[in-house]
Design an enzyme around this catalytic site. Structure first.
Site, PDB file in Angstrom:
ATOM      1  CB  THR A  51      -0.895  -0.002   1.262  1.00 51.44           C
ATOM      2  OG1 THR A  51      -1.870  -1.027   1.105  1.00 51.44           O
ATOM      3  CG2 THR A  51      -1.594   1.314   1.475  1.00 51.44           C
ATOM      4  CG  ASP A  94      -1.894  -6.447  -2.513  1.00 49.83           C
ATOM      5  OD1 ASP A  94      -1.667  -7.232  -1.566  1.00 49.83           O
ATOM      6  OD2 ASP A  94      -2.841  -5.657  -2.518  1.00 49.83           O
ATOM      7  CB  SER A  95       2.500  -8.156   0.776  1.00 44.98           C
ATOM      8  OG  SER A  95       1.489  -8.017   1.745  1.00 44.98           O
ATOM      9  CB  SER A  96      -2.490 -10.584  -1.260  1.00 42.96           C
ATOM     10  OG  SER A  96      -2.976  -9.618  -0.385  1.00 42.96           O
ATOM     11  CB  THR A 118       0.459  -4.126   6.217  1.00 49.09           C
ATOM     12  OG1 THR A 118      -0.826  -4.045   5.589  1.00 49.09           O
ATOM     13  CG2 THR A 118       1.108  -2.760   6.257  1.00 49.09           C
ATOM     14  CB  THR A 134      -2.547 -21.638  21.186  1.00 51.74           C
ATOM     15  OG1 THR A 134      -3.838 -21.175  21.599  1.00 51.74           O
ATOM     16  CG2 THR A 134      -1.538 -20.525  21.369  1.00 51.74           C
ATOM     17  CB  CYS A 175      -4.860 -18.036  22.582  1.00 51.65           C
ATOM     18  SG  CYS A 175      -6.082 -19.113  23.316  1.00 51.65           S
TER      19      CYS A 175
HETATM   20  N1  ASP Z   1      -2.775  -5.358   0.395  1.00 57.20           N
HETATM   21  C1  ASP Z   1      -1.669  -4.520   0.830  1.00 57.20           C
HETATM   22  C2  ASP Z   1      -0.411  -5.341   0.802  1.00 57.20           C
HETATM   23  O1  ASP Z   1      -0.226  -6.173   1.652  1.00 57.20           O
HETATM   24  C3  ASP Z   1      -1.948  -3.969   2.191  1.00 57.20           C
HETATM   25  C4  ASP Z   1      -0.894  -3.031   2.750  1.00 57.20           C
HETATM   26  O2  ASP Z   1       0.220  -2.916   2.277  1.00 57.20           O
HETATM   27  O3  ASP Z   1      -1.222  -2.363   3.779  1.00 57.20           O
HETATM   28  O4  ASP Z   1       0.392  -5.193  -0.089  1.00 57.20           O
END
Ligand code: ASP
Length: 341
Positions: free
Chosen positions: A14, A58-60, A90, A275, A277
């Protein structure tokens, strides 16, 4: 003291995105140009050399191959720079920070991973401050580990998790105190940090093709689905089981226990019990529902995050180890990723 010079990997996220008709997307060249302006107007901004990955992601879309590329870039440039910054999305940032913590052995310089919830192209954003902080932390002389700089805090990389999806303070370190914070100046709690290593730095690649997966228990889960994973041919190399509470699973389910036991004892699959949790630890001696898993051959994930657990499996199963096997090393802290006792 000579001026510090950092090596920066820009992988995407992002932080450097712009709005497009399909949604936010990374734009090549945009972040480096903005960063140059931030550096010019920020006092004491360290010198840096930036490598922009192509394609920016995009890190996905992150894959273990990206970890190998980052580790190789750090290794190639290790001797020539004082510290390293990785600019990352992120969503899977905690996985990358965890994976690199294991892959970079005897790390004697800071590696600081950062990103942002709001891109540089929108205002107000957290992107500029996170970049400034990451660059400052990466010049610290007493930091010898992979960290995450986010929202004015410094976290141990393999303890970090993206816990809050809609807040600037998206990252937490639920099972370990934060390593540092910015309160007027950069305050590092050295007592909490890893000590300077004695051995020579080495970057270990991982094998992205390893058959490793995860499974999260829930009331009423279909044991037949799990059995398909556990009894697969060729067998799984490793599995992260996310069990309940202190590491508990339905011990009344004889079929489940038999499949787990067959998988660990006959197929030699390394099954790590973690876990669900957010904080706390696995203690398989606590309940009968936990000790059944220990008898089925599962190894305790102690208080590791699920992200660190998965990356540790990748790392250990990629190593050709001698004296200790991967199962012996799992409950041992290699890079501060778990608390013993
Ligand atoms: N979808 C974005 C990513 O992981 C989200 C981000 O960077 O905040 O590349």
């Amino acid at each position: 003291m000579p001026a510090k010079h950092l090596f920066v990997i820009y992988a995407g996220g992002t932080i450097g995105m712009k709005a497009t008709p399909q949604g936010h997307s990374p734009v090549p060249g945009y972040l480096p140009a903005e960063l140059a302006q931030i550096a010019a107007r920020t006092p004491n901004f360290p010198a840096y050399t930036l490598k922009e990955y192509a394609p920016l992601i995009d890190s996905s879309n992150l894959k273990p191959e990206h970890w190998n590329a980052m580790a190789a870039d750090i290794s190639r440039n290790y001797a020539d720079y004082d510290g390293f910054v990785i600019i990352h999305g992120t969503d899977t940032l905690a996985y990358t920070a965890s994976a690199l913590s294991f892959m970079l052995e005897n790390l004697g310089k800071p590696v600081v991973v950062t990103g942002a919830m709001v891109p540089l192209s929108e205002h107000p954003n957290d992107a500029e401050q996170n970049l400034i902080d990451a660059f400052q932390w990466a010049t610290q002389p007493n930091l010898f580990e992979v960290c995450v700089a986010f929202n004015r805090q410094l976290l141990r990389g393999n303890r970090s998790r993206k816990l809050w999806g809609a807040e600037m303070g998206a990252f937490g370190s639920p099972n370990y105190p934060i390593l540092g914070r910015v309160q007027g100046h950069y305050e590092l709690n050295i007592a909490l940090c890893l000590p300077k290593p004695h051995g020579a730095f080495q970057a270990h690649p991982i094998n992205p093709a390893l058959p490793i997966t995860g499974f999260k228990l829930y009331p009423g889960f279909n044991v037949e689905i799990l059995k398909k994973l556990l009894l697969a041919e060729p067998p799984l190399a490793g599995l992260v089981l996310e069990s309940y509470g202190a590491g508990n699973a339905p011990d009344a389910d004889a079929e489940l226990l038999a499949a787990l036991s067959h998988s660990t004892h006959k197929q030699h699959t390394l099954i790590l019990n973690t876990t669900q949790c957010v904080s706390g630890r696995v203690d398989m001696d606590n309940y009968a529902t936990g000790s059944a898993l220990a008898r089925a051959g599962l190894v305790s994930g102690c208080d590791m995050t699920p992200e660190a657990a998965l990356c540790k499996l990748y790392f250990l199963l990629s190593q050709r180890t001698s004296v200790l096997g991967p199962e012996d090393k799992l409950p041992i802290s290699l890079r501060g990723e778990l608390s013993t006792g």
